[in-house]
Design a protein around this motif. Structure first.
Motif, PDB file in Angstrom:
ATOM      1  N   THR A 187       0.873  -1.238   0.084  1.00 42.09           N
ATOM      2  CA  THR A 187       0.048  -0.148  -0.014  1.00 42.09           C
ATOM      3  C   THR A 187       0.726   1.323  -0.004  1.00 42.09           C
ATOM      4  O   THR A 187       2.095   1.337   0.478  1.00 42.09           O
TER       5      THR A 187
ATOM      6  N   LEU B 143      -2.453   2.991   6.063  1.00 37.72           N
ATOM      7  CA  LEU B 143      -3.849   3.211   5.894  1.00 37.72           C
ATOM      8  C   LEU B 143      -4.729   3.586   6.982  1.00 37.72           C
ATOM      9  O   LEU B 143      -4.286   3.847   8.351  1.00 37.72           O
TER      10      LEU B 143
ATOM     11  N   THR C 205      -8.278  -5.116   6.865  1.00 33.38           N
ATOM     12  CA  THR C 205      -7.222  -5.962   6.719  1.00 33.38           C
ATOM     13  C   THR C 205      -6.979  -6.874   7.664  1.00 33.38           C
ATOM     14  O   THR C 205      -6.746  -8.142   7.376  1.00 33.38           O
TER      15      THR C 205
ATOM     16  N   ILE D 203       1.084  -0.691   6.272  1.00 32.77           N
ATOM     17  CA  ILE D 203      -0.262  -0.157   6.564  1.00 32.77           C
ATOM     18  C   ILE D 203      -0.664   0.684   8.055  1.00 32.77           C
ATOM     19  O   ILE D 203      -1.408   0.779   8.334  1.00 32.77           O
TER      20      ILE D 203
END
Length: 703
Positions: A541, A545, A553, A588
């Motif tokens: 990614t 996040l 996730t 993340i």
């Protein structure tokens, strides 16, 4: 096959599919072109229906591609195959190939692919394939010179369904049939009750006509071949060039195709051509014949000394006679000769046969006239006779040719299907040749699930083992791609320098897994792989996040750790093991928490039916935090040359690879030399005066 039992097929789609001649065959063979010919079904929808039928037949629960990245790589792999097709059919047909965890489906495609890679993609074959396309069914064939007639309402409806090309009329008696005969060249009565009825015109009583459509409406058969003439000829060329045994006599087929043009008209018949020319040239020929007669008679009059006695002239005038009488008396022989010339000119120019010539002669009467003129009624009669002869000849030739071609339709369809399927096979053969592919070997399921031990004794026992793998998806020429050897059994961490090829290695593993589970050859020297039920590929990614995405996730990894939502029977049929590929999961969330989270995930996956590769720059930290000895592999950089990494692309087993910063510091430590020490202005730090090399050495110790 129950159509509505196919995943994604509802009642409306099932109704459309039922209109096909053989929907079960089309579904069984993945004939996208045939499925797409059903009303309202696009080619894309047809491919999806074919995939659904395959899944139904093999009991495939689907869901092999469990993440967006996995689906993206599948589309990329499919694109490489599609790039090597010639026909639009081949392009869509390849979409029926998909990765599956079901053994029977994989084996089915493997058998097809093994035959395919033996094909020779000869350029001449590919060139011939360019003109092959799915056969089209003519939709608008209408015949207006014939009709069907019946007094029965049920028969009426049956006739409309069976032979929609002809008008169906309702009649009650012979008078109605006679009325129809005046408007149609041929009336076909379907009722036995009309047998023996005498009616003027071409009225036939044929109760079994609906069972003989090729005879009743040969235009249907001819329209099919006319519409597909070029395609069939191309398919025949493909068989010849490729050396494939055809399902029918190619010479006979091509000869028959030469006798029908693109409009469905019979051609190549000398007698039919003669009659057509005669009808087209009739008016001009009659005018020319008149000119011939009048020119001859005018010349005869100019050259003839005609003497008429006074008493004879007076007698002729008193009798009201004109030039016709004078011609009859003085130039009868010359007039007869001129008419004879006109008749011969007409007969010869139109190439009339003896019966037609007899009528044509009457077009120029023997009675003396000047100028010589045609008898319009006779000319009309001649035209009608020629047209009737032409229609009879054309109808007979149509019936003969249609009867010949009707018996070959099934074989003609197989001829085209074989050519189209050859395109699919050649695409696979070209793919395999272009990327040095081999057929993968699927290894038996491990006897004890959850065994996470690694090392030489477990190599190839489960998971995957790729030797000499090269990805065709990299942004370099395939010949320049460095081969990679990598095997994993259980779950491993993959470490390595930046730009060393960790993500490319994950992509290679995913691509090989996808192609293998599609039943296709893979780009490697050899591959041994376990049959997986799902592929989870989590791409790197960009940035941290948010809380919601991070939670989602973690929920997905919880599903992997607990076995997901499949039943045990589905797992058994579609491969219970899952392949999990994760690229830098630490991206993340915050760096401090990443190692803890990844270590916890690995602990939960340990002992599950999971084979996995987690790419991470935190491999050392993760291994420290995990409650077991996590296997770590490394893509080792051998050094820096001219600022570029020199990397061994194949991961080294049980090796924590050094990072790029470590390599740079090491290079500086080894090449800095002794710096000038100069005065430090009375500094008391013992490091005062150190060389830069010593500085780099102390940094290197931190690694």
């Amino acid at each position: 096959m129950e159509l509505e039992a196919i995943p994604g097929v509802g009642s409306k789609t099932a109704t459309a599919l039922s209109e096909l001649d053989d929907p079960e065959r089309a579904l069984r063979t993945g004939d996208v072109a045939e499925l797409a010919s059903a009303p309202g079904i696009t080619e894309g929808r047809a491919a999806a229906i074919a995939r659904g039928a395959i899944r139904e037949r093999h009991g495939d629960p689907g869901g092999f591609l469990a993440t967006d990245r996995a689906k993206e790589l599948y589309r990329d792999a499919l694109g490489l195959l599609k790039d090597r097709t010639v026909t639009s059919y081949g392009d869509k047909r390849l979409e029926t190939l998909y990765p599956s965890g079901v053994e029977s489906r994989i084996q089915e495609v493997q058998e097809f692919a093994e035959r395919a890679v033996e094909r020779d993609p000869d350029p001449e074959v590919l060139d011939a394939l360019a003109d092959v396309e799915p056969l089209a069914e003519p939709r608008d064939v209408t015949v207006r010179d014939r009709c069907l007639a019946t007094a029965d309402a049920e028969r009426y409806s049956e006739a409309q369904r069976a032979i929609p090309e002809l008008t169906v009329e309702v009649v009650e008696d012979a008078r109605d049939l006679a009325d129809l005969a005046r408007g149609y060249s041929t009336v076909i009565a379907l009722d036995e009750a009309f047998a023996g009825v005498a009616v003027d015109g071409d009225v036939r009583v044929e109760p079994d006509a609906l069972e003989r459509p090729a005879e009743v409406v040969p235009e249907r058969v001819l329209a099919f071949y006319a519409s597909n003439r070029e395609c069939l000829q191309a398919a025949a060329r493909v068989h010849r060039v490729a050396g494939i045994d055809p399902p029918l006599d190619l010479d006979a087929l091509e000869s028959a195709l030469e006798r029908v043009n693109s409009e469905g008209t019979v051609v190549g018949d000398d007698e039919l051509d003669r009659l057509t020319r005669a009808i087209d040239d009739l008016d001009a020929a009659v005018s020319t014949a008149e000119s011939v007669a009048n020119d001859a008679l005018r010349t005869a009059i100019e050259e003839q000394d005609v003497t008429v006695e006074g008493s004879d002239l007076l007698s002729l005038v008193e009798q009201g006679a004109g030039v016709d009488s004078l011609l009859s008396r003085e130039l009868s022989d010359e007039h007869a000769e001129a008419v004879a010339q006109a008749r011969e000119e007409l007969i010869e120019s139109l190439e009339l046969d003896s019966g037609e010539a007899e009528v044509a002669r009457r077009a120029f009467p023997e009675e003396p006239t000047f100028p010589v003129e045609r008898d319009e009624e006779v000319v009309t009669r001649l035209r009608e006779d020629l047209q009737a002869a032409k229609d009879r000849r054309a109808a007979r030739r149509k019936r003969e040719l249609a009867a010949d071609l009707a018996d070959r339709r099934d074989d003609a369809e197989r001829l085209v299907r074989t050519a189209l399927e050859l395109d699919v096979e050649l695409a696979i053969a070209r793919f395999a040749a272009d990327f040095d592919c081999v057929m993968p070997e699927f290894v038996p399921e491990p006897s004890e699930s959850g065994d996470s031990t690694r090392g030489s004794s477990s190599r190839g026992a489960s998971g995957f083992d790729i030797s000499g793998g090269r990805s065709p998806l990299l942004d370099v020429a395939f010949e320049a791609v460095e081969p990679v050897d990598y095997d994993v059994s259980g779950v491993a961490l993959l470490s390595g320098v930046n730009s060393g090829g960790k993500t490319s290695t994950l992509d290679l593993v995913a691509l090989v897994t996808i192609l293998a589970h599609m039943g296709l050859p893979v780009p490697a020297e050899s591959v041994r792989i376990q049959r997986f039920g799902e592929l989870h590929y989590h791409a790197k990614t960009q940035g941290t996040l948010d809380a919601g995405a991070f939670e989602a996730t973690l929920r997905e990894f919880a599903g992997l750790a607990t076995g997901g939502t499949r039943t045990s029977s589905e797992d058994a049929d579609a491969g219970g093991n899952r392949l999990v590929l994760v690229d830098e999961l630490e991206s993340i969330t915050e760096p401090g928490a990443s190692a803890k989270i990844i270590a916890g995930i690995l602990e939960e996956l340990r002992g599950r039916d999971v084979t996995g590769v987690f790419v991470s720059h935190l491999a050392a930290e993760i291994r420290e935090m995990a409650d077991y000895d996590v296997p770590v592999d490394g893509i080792e950089a051998q050094g820096l040359e001219d600022g570029e990494l020199v990397v061994n692309r194949s991961p080294v087993k049980n090796h924590l690879a050094r990072s790029t910063p470590e390599l740079i510091v090491e290079k500086l430590a080894g090449g800095a030399g002794t710096a000038s020490n100069g005065s430090s202005g009375g500094r008391s730090d013992p490091r005062d005066g150190d060389s830069s090399e010593e500085f780099y050495d102390r940094l290197l110790e931190k690694f």
